[in-house]
Scaffold this active site. Structure first.
Site, PDB file in Angstrom:
ATOM      1  N   ASP A  39      35.754  32.985  45.863  1.00  0.00           N
ATOM      2  CA  ASP A  39      35.097  34.198  45.266  1.00  0.00           C
ATOM      3  C   ASP A  39      33.685  33.965  44.831  1.00  0.00           C
ATOM      4  OD1 ASP A  39      36.734  36.293  46.681  1.00  0.00           O
ATOM      5  OD2 ASP A  39      38.379  36.424  44.882  1.00  0.00           O
ATOM      6  N   TYR A  67      44.292  25.966  41.207  1.00  0.00           N
ATOM      7  CA  TYR A  67      43.168  27.040  40.084  1.00  0.00           C
ATOM      8  C   TYR A  67      44.093  26.942  38.334  1.00  0.00           C
ATOM      9  CZ  TYR A  67      42.190  28.994  44.933  1.00  0.00           C
ATOM     10  OH  TYR A  67      41.783  28.805  45.948  1.00  0.00           O
ATOM     11  N   ASP A  81      41.054  42.664  40.342  1.00  0.00           N
ATOM     12  CA  ASP A  81      39.870  41.178  39.114  1.00  0.00           C
ATOM     13  C   ASP A  81      39.450  42.544  38.430  1.00  0.00           C
ATOM     14  OD1 ASP A  81      37.528  41.622  40.562  1.00  0.00           O
ATOM     15  OD2 ASP A  81      37.865  39.978  41.967  1.00  0.00           O
ATOM     16  N   ARG A 173      44.071  36.898  42.591  1.00  0.00           N
ATOM     17  CA  ARG A 173      44.136  38.350  42.453  1.00  0.00           C
ATOM     18  C   ARG A 173      45.261  38.864  42.698  1.00  0.00           C
ATOM     19  NH1 ARG A 173      40.009  40.641  45.727  1.00  0.00           N
ATOM     20  NH2 ARG A 173      40.241  38.563  47.292  1.00  0.00           N
TER      21      ARG A 173
END
Length: 289
Positions: A39, A67, A81, A173
């Site tokens: 993203d 992540y 988000d 997310r």
């Protein structure tokens, strides 16, 4: 012509396709593709394939990814988000122990409903295109695997950092949103940095500024994507010719499995599967014409 893999540390505010477009301009090569979308708000490891190496993109997309993410409690947004429109705010009574307990429930095989702001297609339409027109459609839960999920530091009473090692198709997310729902106060992603993709880590990543200065010298060889597979070298000109023509070859005694196959002069030819007592059949060829 440039051929190989770049491990880019994607900057915030860029789409993955923005990065590819920039690289096309720097290297003057039209064939550029990435191995797994990040993203715009996210940073970190973005494997980019250049020239003939674009044939390997599919192998990068299917692997595990890691992540470091920021979870903000007390907030629900339409994008899941903090870049989205706030739909709801709630008081936060959960503490670190509560967050750790909630995380435990998301380890292993789980199911996620893809967010509306995603590139998933339903009836030929990308969900984010429908979301931008104010539409919401039913989405079926999809199976994903959370291999590791570790709570890191708390940055405030509402903001927590965690590390996640997960399968292809996992939405961090959505993980934040679902954690917020489990805790009863809502949750949204406020930061995201990919630390590993396709086996490559942040320690190996370069910036677009590095690429601008150093150019093709930063390209990694295509076979670096497959280093976890053992290597085999063809034994004769006849065998190499058969491989280059897409035909199977016999290497008696070869254990069943996947191999990197090289020509007699060290050229990376293909990824192959050995079975039936040593018969090697190409999975995908990577040699030039």
């Amino acid at each position: 012509m440039p051929n190989g893999i770049l491990i880019i540390d994607k900057p915030a505010g860029w789409t993955s396709m923005d990065v590819c477009a920039k690289i096309r301009g720097i290297l003057r090569e039209k064939r550029v593709g990435h191995g797994g979308t990040l993203d715009p708000m996210a940073t970190g490891v973005l494997p980019v394939f250049v020239g003939r190496a674009t044939r390997a993109v599919e192998f990068a997309e299917n692997g595990r990814k890691e992540y470091r993410a920021g979870l903000r409690l007390g907030l629900v947004t339409d994008t899941q988000d903090v870049t989205g429109t706030i739909l709801e705010t709630r008081p936060v009574t959960a503490d670190r122990e509560d967050v750790a307990s909630a995380l435990a429930g998301f380890r292993g095989d789980i199911r996620q409903i893809p967010p509306m702001y995603s590139a998933v297609k339903i009836q030929g339409k990308k969900l984010y295109e429908l979301a931008r027109r104010g539409k919401e459609v039913e989405r079926k839960p999809r199976p994903v695997t959370i291999h590791e999920l570790e709570l890191l530091e708390a940055e405030s009473e509402t903001d927590y950092q965690f590390r996640c090692l997960c399968s292809k198709g996992t939405y961090i997310r959505t993980l934040c949103h679902d954690l917020g729902q489990t805790l009863g106060c809502g949750g949204a992603l406020y930061s995201l940095r990919r630390t590993m993709a396709a086996g490559f880590t942040l320690a190996e990543a370069v910036t677009l500024e590095d690429l601008q200065e150093q150019g093709e010298s930063l390209l990694r060889p295509l076979d670096s994507l497959f280093v976890h597979y053992p290597a085999l070298t063809v034994r004769s000109p006849g065998q190499e010719k058969r491989v280059r023509c897409g035909n199977p070859i016999a290497l008696p005694g070869t254990t069943d499995g996947t191999y990197r196959v090289y020509g007699r002069e060290g050229d990376f030819l293909c990824l192959s599967r050995a079975e039936a007592g040593g018969t090697l059949t190409s999975i995908k060829n990577f040699f030039g014409a």
